[in-house]
Write a protein that holds these residues in place. Structure first.
Motif, PDB file in Angstrom:
ATOM      1  N   ARG A   1      15.860 -56.297   6.188  1.00  0.00           N
ATOM      2  CA  ARG A   1      16.287 -56.832   7.429  1.00  0.00           C
ATOM      3  C   ARG A   1      15.627 -56.172   8.470  1.00  0.00           C
ATOM      4  N   ASP A   2      15.525 -54.885   8.504  1.00  0.00           N
ATOM      5  CA  ASP A   2      14.914 -54.024   9.623  1.00  0.00           C
ATOM      6  C   ASP A   2      13.664 -54.439   9.752  1.00  0.00           C
ATOM      7  N   ALA A   3      13.018 -54.379   8.568  1.00  0.00           N
ATOM      8  CA  ALA A   3      11.515 -54.814   8.553  1.00  0.00           C
ATOM      9  C   ALA A   3      11.254 -56.466   9.008  1.00  0.00           C
ATOM     10  N   ALA A   4      11.970 -57.338   8.555  1.00  0.00           N
ATOM     11  CA  ALA A   4      11.960 -58.562   9.059  1.00  0.00           C
ATOM     12  C   ALA A   4      12.299 -58.736  10.558  1.00  0.00           C
ATOM     13  N   MET A   5      13.072 -57.925  10.900  1.00  0.00           N
ATOM     14  CA  MET A   5      13.699 -57.940  12.502  1.00  0.00           C
ATOM     15  C   MET A   5      12.417 -57.316  13.147  1.00  0.00           C
ATOM     16  N   GLY A   6      11.977 -56.475  12.849  1.00  0.00           N
ATOM     17  CA  GLY A   6      10.557 -55.668  13.509  1.00  0.00           C
ATOM     18  C   GLY A   6       9.475 -56.511  13.490  1.00  0.00           C
ATOM     19  N   ALA A   7       9.203 -57.069  12.204  1.00  0.00           N
ATOM     20  CA  ALA A   7       8.179 -58.341  12.248  1.00  0.00           C
ATOM     21  C   ALA A   7       8.488 -59.381  13.290  1.00  0.00           C
ATOM     22  N   LEU A   8       9.764 -59.903  13.118  1.00  0.00           N
ATOM     23  CA  LEU A   8      10.027 -60.968  13.916  1.00  0.00           C
ATOM     24  C   LEU A   8      10.037 -60.533  15.585  1.00  0.00           C
ATOM     25  N   ARG A   9      10.356 -59.358  15.956  1.00  0.00           N
ATOM     26  CA  ARG A   9      10.239 -58.652  17.347  1.00  0.00           C
ATOM     27  C   ARG A   9       8.976 -58.919  17.618  1.00  0.00           C
ATOM     28  N   GLN A  10       8.052 -58.258  17.047  1.00  0.00           N
ATOM     29  CA  GLN A  10       6.508 -58.317  17.349  1.00  0.00           C
ATOM     30  C   GLN A  10       6.060 -59.523  17.435  1.00  0.00           C
TER      31      GLN A  10
ATOM     32  N   THR B   1       4.015 -63.488  20.620  1.00  0.00           N
ATOM     33  CA  THR B   1       4.101 -65.081  21.066  1.00  0.00           C
ATOM     34  C   THR B   1       4.602 -65.430  22.809  1.00  0.00           C
ATOM     35  N   ALA B   2       5.507 -64.517  22.990  1.00  0.00           N
ATOM     36  CA  ALA B   2       5.915 -64.716  24.410  1.00  0.00           C
ATOM     37  C   ALA B   2       4.648 -64.183  25.588  1.00  0.00           C
TER      38      ALA B   2
ATOM     39  N   VAL C   1      12.519 -60.020  25.117  1.00  0.00           N
ATOM     40  CA  VAL C   1      12.553 -60.639  23.640  1.00  0.00           C
ATOM     41  C   VAL C   1      13.517 -59.616  22.827  1.00  0.00           C
ATOM     42  N   GLU C   2      13.766 -58.512  23.160  1.00  0.00           N
ATOM     43  CA  GLU C   2      14.745 -57.681  22.712  1.00  0.00           C
ATOM     44  C   GLU C   2      16.218 -58.037  22.994  1.00  0.00           C
ATOM     45  N   ARG C   3      16.367 -58.403  24.353  1.00  0.00           N
ATOM     46  CA  ARG C   3      17.698 -59.070  24.778  1.00  0.00           C
ATOM     47  C   ARG C   3      17.868 -60.209  24.346  1.00  0.00           C
ATOM     48  N   GLU C   4      17.021 -61.342  23.840  1.00  0.00           N
ATOM     49  CA  GLU C   4      17.081 -62.573  23.307  1.00  0.00           C
ATOM     50  C   GLU C   4      17.747 -62.187  21.954  1.00  0.00           C
ATOM     51  N   LEU C   5      17.017 -61.434  21.238  1.00  0.00           N
ATOM     52  CA  LEU C   5      17.366 -61.053  19.681  1.00  0.00           C
ATOM     53  C   LEU C   5      18.657 -60.374  19.599  1.00  0.00           C
ATOM     54  N   ALA C   6      18.928 -59.479  20.574  1.00  0.00           N
ATOM     55  CA  ALA C   6      20.343 -58.769  20.778  1.00  0.00           C
ATOM     56  C   ALA C   6      21.485 -60.044  20.829  1.00  0.00           C
ATOM     57  N   ALA C   7      21.216 -60.688  21.638  1.00  0.00           N
ATOM     58  CA  ALA C   7      22.197 -61.817  21.996  1.00  0.00           C
ATOM     59  C   ALA C   7      22.222 -62.764  20.860  1.00  0.00           C
ATOM     60  N   ARG C   8      21.201 -63.286  20.049  1.00  0.00           N
ATOM     61  CA  ARG C   8      21.339 -63.849  18.945  1.00  0.00           C
ATOM     62  C   ARG C   8      21.890 -63.255  17.780  1.00  0.00           C
ATOM     63  N   GLY C   9      21.736 -61.928  17.752  1.00  0.00           N
ATOM     64  CA  GLY C   9      22.287 -61.296  16.677  1.00  0.00           C
ATOM     65  C   GLY C   9      23.780 -61.021  16.777  1.00  0.00           C
ATOM     66  N   ARG C  10      24.314 -60.789  18.036  1.00  0.00           N
ATOM     67  CA  ARG C  10      25.727 -60.877  18.483  1.00  0.00           C
ATOM     68  C   ARG C  10      26.389 -61.850  18.206  1.00  0.00           C
ATOM     69  N   ALA C  11      25.759 -63.152  18.437  1.00  0.00           N
ATOM     70  CA  ALA C  11      26.101 -64.575  18.407  1.00  0.00           C
ATOM     71  C   ALA C  11      26.357 -64.611  16.820  1.00  0.00           C
TER      72      ALA C  11
END
Length: 201
Positions: A156-165, A170-171, A191-201
């Motif tokens: 998951r961490d690897a996927a999140m890192g890849a997804l974040r990158q 892309t952005a 991107v970090e804020r958006e991913l954090a918001a989606r992770g909390r949701a």
């Protein structure tokens, strides 16, 4: 003994012959001649009969007391001893049978108790072995679960890192295309804020 018995028999056979062989002289005796005590001839015959009766009875008593009765007594004593021996043997056999029955019952009770103890020990051992196997299995499953959770977390961490990158790149490319230039750090923070918001949701 045979001579005495033969002599007694000859005397007993001869006395009536002697008594009856001499017919009384004179007139006949009225009634029973054996009871004519007053008659001179019959009275003497009656006395001789009584004397010989006593002699023969004495001889027979002597023979019976001396020879016959001891043999009968010895036979009876032998039978008594044999019966007592048989009774004693029967009592001994009964006692032996009672002891055998008691020993058999005791052996059966011991065997039953030993069997119950063996069954209880085997059951306890089986329960202990089952508990040990269950505990080992639970420990192995816990270890496998923990390893799987670690692998899942790493993936998951690897996927999140890849997804974040990928999201950041892309952005950044979209912003650069839209406005002509882009601030890479600002894009990454967004991107970090958006991913954090989606992770909390």
């Amino acid at each position: 003994m045979r001579r005495l018995v033969l002599a007694a028999a000859l005397i007993g056979a001869a006395v009536p012959c002697v008594a009856l062989g001499a017919p009384p002289p004179g007139e006949p005796v009225p009634g029973m001649p054996q009871l004519a005590f007053g008659h001179p001839v019959q009275g003497r015959l009656l006395i001789s009969h009584v004397v010989w009766l006593l002699i023969i009875f004495g001889l027979l008593y002597y023979v019976m007391a001396r020879y016959a009765l001891p043999q009968v007594g010895s036979v009876l004593e032998e039978r008594r001893r044999r019966i007592e021996a048989d009774l004693e043997a029967a009592r001994a056999a009964k006692d032996s049978a009672d002891r055998a029955v008691a020993e058999h019952e005791a052996a059966t009770a011991r065997a039953r108790a030993e069997a119950q103890a063996a069954i209880a020990a085997a059951l306890q051992q089986a329960q202990a072995e089952a508990a040990a196997r269950t505990e080992a299995l639970n420990a192995r499953l816990d270890s496998q679960i923990q390893e799987a959770e670690k692998r899942i977390a790493a993936a998951r961490d690897a996927a999140m890192g890849a997804l974040r990158q990928v999201a950041a790149e892309t952005a950044d490319a979209l912003v650069a295309r839209l406005i002509g230039r882009a601030d890479r750090k600002a894009v990454e923070r967004a991107v970090e804020r958006e991913l954090a918001a989606r992770g909390r949701a």
